[in-house]
Motif scaffolding. Structure first.
Motif, PDB file in Angstrom:
ATOM      1  N   GLY A   1     -12.379 -16.193  -0.071  1.00 51.15           N
ATOM      2  CA  GLY A   1     -11.977 -14.938  -0.620  1.00 51.15           C
ATOM      3  C   GLY A   1     -11.850 -13.744   0.285  1.00 51.15           C
ATOM      4  N   LEU A   2     -12.220 -14.073   1.776  1.00 48.53           N
ATOM      5  CA  LEU A   2     -12.066 -12.837   2.602  1.00 48.53           C
ATOM      6  C   LEU A   2     -10.693 -12.440   2.661  1.00 48.53           C
ATOM      7  CD1 LEU A   2     -13.220 -11.298   4.853  1.00 48.53           C
ATOM      8  CD2 LEU A   2     -12.839 -13.128   6.404  1.00 48.53           C
ATOM      9  N   LEU A   3      -9.534 -13.148   2.287  1.00 46.62           N
ATOM     10  CA  LEU A   3      -8.414 -12.672   2.548  1.00 46.62           C
ATOM     11  C   LEU A   3      -7.710 -12.440   1.314  1.00 46.62           C
ATOM     12  CD1 LEU A   3      -5.820 -12.235   4.168  1.00 46.62           C
ATOM     13  CD2 LEU A   3      -5.357 -14.670   4.006  1.00 46.62           C
ATOM     14  N   ALA A   4      -7.723 -11.186   1.008  1.00 44.42           N
ATOM     15  CA  ALA A   4      -7.111 -10.702  -0.313  1.00 44.42           C
ATOM     16  C   ALA A   4      -5.625 -10.765  -0.457  1.00 44.42           C
ATOM     17  CB  ALA A   4      -7.629  -9.174  -0.678  1.00 44.42           C
ATOM     18  N   ALA A   5      -5.142 -10.679   0.759  1.00 47.93           N
ATOM     19  CA  ALA A   5      -3.550 -10.658   0.715  1.00 47.93           C
ATOM     20  C   ALA A   5      -2.991 -10.668   1.917  1.00 47.93           C
ATOM     21  CB  ALA A   5      -2.769  -9.498  -0.202  1.00 47.93           C
ATOM     22  N   LEU A   6      -1.657 -11.269   2.279  1.00 50.71           N
ATOM     23  CA  LEU A   6      -0.858 -11.263   3.620  1.00 50.71           C
ATOM     24  C   LEU A   6       0.403 -10.644   3.442  1.00 50.71           C
ATOM     25  CD1 LEU A   6      -0.799 -14.270   5.812  1.00 50.71           C
ATOM     26  CD2 LEU A   6       1.198 -13.259   5.251  1.00 50.71           C
ATOM     27  N   TYR A   7       0.702  -9.683   4.107  1.00 51.32           N
ATOM     28  CA  TYR A   7       1.671  -8.957   4.109  1.00 51.32           C
ATOM     29  C   TYR A   7       2.656  -8.988   5.464  1.00 51.32           C
ATOM     30  CZ  TYR A   7      -0.807  -6.684   0.109  1.00 51.32           C
ATOM     31  OH  TYR A   7      -1.313  -6.234  -0.953  1.00 51.32           O
ATOM     32  N   VAL A   8       3.904  -8.949   5.269  1.00 53.16           N
ATOM     33  CA  VAL A   8       4.738  -9.081   6.484  1.00 53.16           C
ATOM     34  C   VAL A   8       5.863  -7.858   6.383  1.00 53.16           C
ATOM     35  CG1 VAL A   8       6.702 -10.235   7.919  1.00 53.16           C
ATOM     36  CG2 VAL A   8       4.560 -11.617   6.692  1.00 53.16           C
TER      37      VAL A   8
ATOM     38  N   SER B   1      17.568  -3.855   6.002  1.00 55.41           N
ATOM     39  CA  SER B   1      16.727  -2.638   6.033  1.00 55.41           C
ATOM     40  C   SER B   1      15.407  -3.040   6.020  1.00 55.41           C
ATOM     41  CB  SER B   1      16.921  -1.830   4.728  1.00 55.41           C
ATOM     42  OG  SER B   1      18.281  -1.182   4.731  1.00 55.41           O
ATOM     43  N   PRO B   2      14.448  -2.380   6.622  1.00 51.83           N
ATOM     44  CA  PRO B   2      12.866  -2.732   6.710  1.00 51.83           C
ATOM     45  C   PRO B   2      12.638  -2.852   5.336  1.00 51.83           C
ATOM     46  CG  PRO B   2      13.297  -0.936   8.127  1.00 51.83           C
ATOM     47  CD  PRO B   2      14.672  -0.957   7.270  1.00 51.83           C
ATOM     48  N   GLU B   3      11.490  -3.927   5.093  1.00 47.17           N
ATOM     49  CA  GLU B   3      10.680  -3.923   3.739  1.00 47.17           C
ATOM     50  C   GLU B   3       9.619  -4.782   4.175  1.00 47.17           C
ATOM     51  OE1 GLU B   3      13.405  -6.625   1.420  1.00 47.17           O
ATOM     52  OE2 GLU B   3      13.227  -8.041   2.839  1.00 47.17           O
ATOM     53  N   LEU B   4       8.636  -4.444   2.855  1.00 44.57           N
ATOM     54  CA  LEU B   4       7.296  -5.111   2.948  1.00 44.57           C
ATOM     55  C   LEU B   4       7.552  -6.244   2.067  1.00 44.57           C
ATOM     56  CD1 LEU B   4       4.315  -5.042   3.636  1.00 44.57           C
ATOM     57  CD2 LEU B   4       3.890  -3.717   1.431  1.00 44.57           C
ATOM     58  N   ARG B   5       6.942  -7.571   2.511  1.00 40.86           N
ATOM     59  CA  ARG B   5       6.932  -8.690   1.766  1.00 40.86           C
ATOM     60  C   ARG B   5       5.553  -9.106   1.608  1.00 40.86           C
ATOM     61  NH1 ARG B   5      11.166 -12.522   4.492  1.00 40.86           N
ATOM     62  NH2 ARG B   5      10.272 -11.320   6.400  1.00 40.86           N
ATOM     63  N   LYS B   6       5.191  -9.764   0.632  1.00 38.93           N
ATOM     64  CA  LYS B   6       3.941 -10.431   0.218  1.00 38.93           C
ATOM     65  C   LYS B   6       4.132 -11.961   0.252  1.00 38.93           C
ATOM     66  CE  LYS B   6      -0.121 -10.043  -2.951  1.00 38.93           C
ATOM     67  NZ  LYS B   6      -0.602  -9.573  -3.935  1.00 38.93           N
ATOM     68  N   LEU B   7       3.029 -12.507   0.707  1.00 39.36           N
ATOM     69  CA  LEU B   7       2.962 -14.037   0.573  1.00 39.36           C
ATOM     70  C   LEU B   7       2.604 -14.587  -0.664  1.00 39.36           C
ATOM     71  CD1 LEU B   7       3.299 -16.899   2.178  1.00 39.36           C
ATOM     72  CD2 LEU B   7       0.733 -16.700   2.794  1.00 39.36           C
ATOM     73  N   ASP B   8       3.316 -15.455  -1.068  1.00 42.89           N
ATOM     74  CA  ASP B   8       2.858 -16.191  -2.372  1.00 42.89           C
ATOM     75  C   ASP B   8       2.484 -17.496  -1.938  1.00 42.89           C
ATOM     76  OD1 ASP B   8       2.401 -17.502  -4.812  1.00 42.89           O
ATOM     77  OD2 ASP B   8       4.219 -17.027  -5.760  1.00 42.89           O
ATOM     78  N   PRO B   9       1.072 -17.838  -1.560  1.00 42.82           N
ATOM     79  CA  PRO B   9       0.659 -19.176  -1.149  1.00 42.82           C
ATOM     80  C   PRO B   9       1.076 -20.257  -1.952  1.00 42.82           C
ATOM     81  CG  PRO B   9      -1.102 -17.488  -1.040  1.00 42.82           C
ATOM     82  CD  PRO B   9      -0.174 -16.936  -1.893  1.00 42.82           C
ATOM     83  N   SER B  10       0.965 -20.189  -3.064  1.00 44.90           N
ATOM     84  CA  SER B  10       1.293 -21.326  -4.154  1.00 44.90           C
ATOM     85  C   SER B  10       2.965 -21.622  -3.969  1.00 44.90           C
ATOM     86  CB  SER B  10       1.035 -21.034  -5.641  1.00 44.90           C
ATOM     87  OG  SER B  10       1.487 -20.003  -6.152  1.00 44.90           O
ATOM     88  N   ALA B  11       3.797 -20.698  -3.898  1.00 46.27           N
ATOM     89  CA  ALA B  11       5.229 -21.188  -3.658  1.00 46.27           C
ATOM     90  C   ALA B  11       5.735 -21.174  -2.272  1.00 46.27           C
ATOM     91  CB  ALA B  11       6.032 -19.771  -4.522  1.00 46.27           C
ATOM     92  N   GLY B  12       4.829 -20.667  -1.453  1.00 40.13           N
ATOM     93  CA  GLY B  12       5.385 -20.669  -0.019  1.00 40.13           C
ATOM     94  C   GLY B  12       6.378 -19.835   0.228  1.00 40.13           C
ATOM     95  N   THR B  13       6.447 -18.464  -0.477  1.00 36.04           N
ATOM     96  CA  THR B  13       7.463 -17.768  -0.322  1.00 36.04           C
ATOM     97  C   THR B  13       7.010 -16.191   0.207  1.00 36.04           C
ATOM     98  OG1 THR B  13       7.610 -17.113  -2.580  1.00 36.04           O
ATOM     99  CG2 THR B  13       9.105 -18.809  -1.748  1.00 36.04           C
TER     100      THR B  13
ATOM    101  N   GLY C   1       8.030  -5.286  13.640  1.00 34.45           N
ATOM    102  CA  GLY C   1       7.395  -5.240  12.441  1.00 34.45           C
ATOM    103  C   GLY C   1       5.682  -5.416  12.339  1.00 34.45           C
ATOM    104  N   TYR C   2       4.998  -5.747  11.323  1.00 40.40           N
ATOM    105  CA  TYR C   2       3.645  -5.946  11.507  1.00 40.40           C
ATOM    106  C   TYR C   2       3.334  -7.257  10.469  1.00 40.40           C
ATOM    107  CZ  TYR C   2       4.120  -0.994  12.839  1.00 40.40           C
ATOM    108  OH  TYR C   2       4.471  -0.014  13.367  1.00 40.40           O
ATOM    109  N   LEU C   3       2.232  -7.973  10.900  1.00 45.33           N
ATOM    110  CA  LEU C   3       1.686  -8.850  10.184  1.00 45.33           C
ATOM    111  C   LEU C   3       0.359  -8.233   9.508  1.00 45.33           C
ATOM    112  CD1 LEU C   3       1.542 -11.931   8.826  1.00 45.33           C
ATOM    113  CD2 LEU C   3       0.416 -12.616  10.908  1.00 45.33           C
ATOM    114  N   VAL C   4       0.050  -8.154   8.508  1.00 44.11           N
ATOM    115  CA  VAL C   4      -0.984  -7.660   7.679  1.00 44.11           C
ATOM    116  C   VAL C   4      -1.942  -8.670   6.959  1.00 44.11           C
ATOM    117  CG1 VAL C   4      -1.691  -5.717   6.231  1.00 44.11           C
ATOM    118  CG2 VAL C   4       0.293  -5.182   7.669  1.00 44.11           C
ATOM    119  N   LEU C   5      -3.175  -8.712   7.411  1.00 45.54           N
ATOM    120  CA  LEU C   5      -3.953  -9.184   6.505  1.00 45.54           C
ATOM    121  C   LEU C   5      -4.998  -8.436   5.765  1.00 45.54           C
ATOM    122  CD1 LEU C   5      -4.936 -12.269   9.285  1.00 45.54           C
ATOM    123  CD2 LEU C   5      -2.989 -12.368   7.603  1.00 45.54           C
ATOM    124  N   GLU C   6      -4.888  -8.340   4.802  1.00 47.37           N
ATOM    125  CA  GLU C   6      -5.764  -7.337   3.817  1.00 47.37           C
ATOM    126  C   GLU C   6      -7.182  -8.204   3.355  1.00 47.37           C
ATOM    127  OE1 GLU C   6      -5.884  -4.431  -0.113  1.00 47.37           O
ATOM    128  OE2 GLU C   6      -4.432  -5.926   0.323  1.00 47.37           O
TER     129      GLU C   6
END
Length: 637
Positions: free
Chosen positions: A102-109, A117-129, A202-207
């Motif tokens: 539970g330490l990793l709340a969300a992963l963003y790219v 255009s630059p955009e923020l995307r969130k990882l969906d671990p179950s779908a792999g997208t 860009g950035y890899l963000v581990l919330e």
């Protein structure tokens, strides 16, 4: 022998002085030893605290590094972005191996791909997208960096370092830049610094989850490193340096603000850059023990590569070292540790005061015990001396009446005075007087001896003082007449009755009259006086026997009720007695709920007063309970 007896007090004083010197020496040694022990204890506590802080920081940073290692970032020169499938696979592997998924709340790219255009995307671990999303609340610091990058040159913002994870503790989140090299870079040929040759894509963000950090990871670390069998040994808190920032964690939960204001240890929670310097240089050079100095290692860390000679990053990709640094040196999480008792100096000082109080209490108790032993020894010696004097005096007094009785009996038996009736009567009176005297002494001795081992019970009843005094005077009238004393009786008729045992009170009064006849001197006068008086919550009747004899020395007056004691005046005037009469009188009166006092002055006589409780409305109840509550216990004497 007499010289030795006189020297005993001197020896006793010298012994007490020696014991006092020993105790003072022990107290001084104990005081010095406690100071040394306190210093050792302070160093021990400081060592325990430093080691616990070091272990706490090491394990916390290791937890973050494990998370960073699960998601390595590769900087590519091409336009290929992060692989969603690979990130999902890394997420699944990390979740299976970590103790706190539970330490990793969300992963963003966040990435600006070529022609898009630059955009923020969130990882969906179950779908792999990686799904595009708007900027969520809480990621404002990352959004601000992205906005600054979009508005200006695509260079690394000052909050981030190349190939290094950065902790934004206010989010909280771990951020790693996604970099690209414009062209192959060789520091030996290029005039530009390495930082000018890279662009940020860009950035890899581990919330991170604040709840998991606080309730699981930090709570577990604090309990293991700062706790004990009986609970927390130290108070632990995690908070940022910014004023007004809400603390991330505190244990115990009821720890006050003094934890942060008066902490004994206050260190950054993340490792210092110097802690990574050697490790980072070793990763880049392949050497576990580089020989460069600290400044050189710090330069390598800032550049992300070795300084001077050595291998360069490969042209296609560069795998960053797993390093977590704060976004700003003075704005990060701080670890606060405080002892519940205050600073370590205060805790050790309080413990020392407690130990000294305990030790000095034991020494004081030991000193008091020694003094009591000495006093008990002196008292025993005094009692033994009085008993020897009593035996000697009683032996002499027993011999005297026995010799008189024997001589008178011999004269009567031999017919020496057979022809004179007057002489026979005189011999009879002499034998009677000496017999009474002998009987009185024997009675006192037997009463004292039996009272030491047997409890005598008194039957308390309402008694009129006047008739009791008259009965006692009638019983001792022959003795009064033989000694030529005059008795003044002053007993008011309206006196209230007293609560006492008739036989016991009669014996006490008779003993006082005998004393007055014995010590009355040339005045040959006795006064028996009674009066009612208020005493405390009730009333009492005071019955006094006064004489005008030799009196008692003021130095002897406090001891006249002790067994075997005889005053100096009695000894100087060779007045015969056993020293038991007043002691037996006081004991009997105490058993009946009464008491006796004495007033005397040398050459002016003495007055002994019996303080008898007056019988009131509750007399019947007291009489009924007298058999259980009023018993004479002579063993106390």
């Amino acid at each position: 022998m007499k010289r030795l007896m006189r020297d005993r007090p001197v020896f006793s004083v010298l012994g007490l002085v020696a014991l006092a010197a020993i105790l003072l020496g022990l107290a001084y040694v104990q005081y010095q030893w406690s100071g040394q022990l306190s210093e050792v204890e302070r160093e021990r506590l400081q060592s325990v605290l430093d080691n616990a802080v070091r272990q706490f920081r090491t394990e916390f940073n290791a937890e973050l590094l494990r998370l960073c290692a699960a998601f390595p970032v590769e900087s590519l020169p091409s336009g290929t972005g992060p692989d969603a499938e690979r990130l999902a696979r890394s997420h699944a592997e990390w979740a299976e191996t970590t103790a706190d998924p539970g330490l990793l709340a969300a992963l963003y790219v966040y990435e600006s791909a070529a022609g898009a255009s630059p955009e923020l995307r969130k990882l969906d671990p179950s779908a792999g997208t990686l799904e595009p999303i708007p900027w969520p609340a809480g990621l404002e610091p990352v959004q601000n960096m992205a906005a600054a990058q979009a508005a200006g040159p695509r260079r690394l913002p000052p909050e981030l370092r190349p190939f290094v994870w950065t902790l934004l503790h206010k989010v909280p989140a771990l951020v790693h830049p996604i970099l690209a090299l414009d062209q192959p870079f060789d520091p030996r040929r290029s005039p530009r610094p390495f930082s000018a040759a890279i662009n940020i894509r860009g950035y890899l963000v581990l919330e991170l989850s604040r709840d998991t950090l606080s309730r699981e990871i930090l709570a577990d670390l604090a309990g293991r490193h700062f706790g004990g069998p009986d609970g927390m040994v130290f108070q632990v808190g995690i908070a940022g340096r910014s004023p007004g920032e809400e603390p991330l964690f505190r244990l115990p939960a009821d720890a006050g603000d003094e934890l942060f204001a008066d902490a004994g240890a206050r260190v950054p929670l993340l490792w210092d850059p110097q802690d990574y310097a050697v490790r980072l240089a070793g990763q880049l050079t392949g050497s576990d023990a580089p020989s460069a100095d600290r400044q050189g290692l710090m330069d390598r860390r800032r550049m992300g590569m070795p300084r001077g000679g050595g291998p360069t990053p490969r042209q296609g990709r560069f795998r960053g070292a797993f390093v977590v640094l704060p976004e700003a040196e003075n704005d990060t999480w701080m670890l606060f540790v405080r002892h519940p008792g205050g600073s370590l100096e205060e805790v050790v000082a309080a413990q020392r005061r407690k130990n000294l109080a305990l030790v000095f209490g034991v020494l004081a108790l030991l000193a008091a015990t020694m003094v009591m032993i000495v006093l008990a020894t002196r008292r025993s010696q005094k009692l033994a001396r009085l008993q020897m004097e009593f035996v000697a005096g009683v032996s002499h007094e027993l011999r005297t009446p026995l010799a008189v009785i024997r001589s008178a009996g011999d004269n009567l038996a031999d017919g020496i005075i057979a022809g004179s009736a007057e002489r026979v009567r005189e011999y009879g009176k002499l034998i009677r007087a000496e017999g009474r005297r002998l009987s009185g002494m024997v009675e006192q001795i037997l009463q004292y001896a039996s009272g030491r081992s047997v409890k005598r019970r008194y039957d308390l009843r309402q008694i009129r003082v006047g008739p009791l005094v008259d009965a006692v005077l009638e019983g001792v009238r022959p003795l009064i007449e033989d000694t030529g004393f005059s008795v003044e009786r002053d007993i008011p008729a309206d006196l209230p009755p007293v609560l006492a045992d008739e036989a016991g009170l009669s014996q006490c009064l008779r003993d006082l009259i005998d004393n007055a006849l014995k010590y009355g001197g040339e005045a040959r006068w006795i006064r028996i006086h009674a009066a009612a008086a208020a005493e405390g919550r009730g009333k009492e009747v005071r019955l006094s026997v006064e004489d005008r004899g030799m009196g008692v020395d003021p130095a002897d007056l406090p001891y006249i009720f002790e067994p075997f004691f005889r005053g100096r005046a009695a000894l100087d005037n060779q007045i015969q007695g056993s020293g038991l009469g007043l002691s037996l009188t006081r004991t009997a009166l105490q058993a009946m709920g009464a008491r006796i006092t004495a007033k005397s002055a040398p050459g002016r006589g003495s007055a002994f007063t019996l303080h008898l409780p007056a019988s009131g409305p509750g007399a019947a109840a007291r009489e009924e309970k007298s058999g259980n509550e009023h018993a004479e216990d002579h063993s106390a004497d």
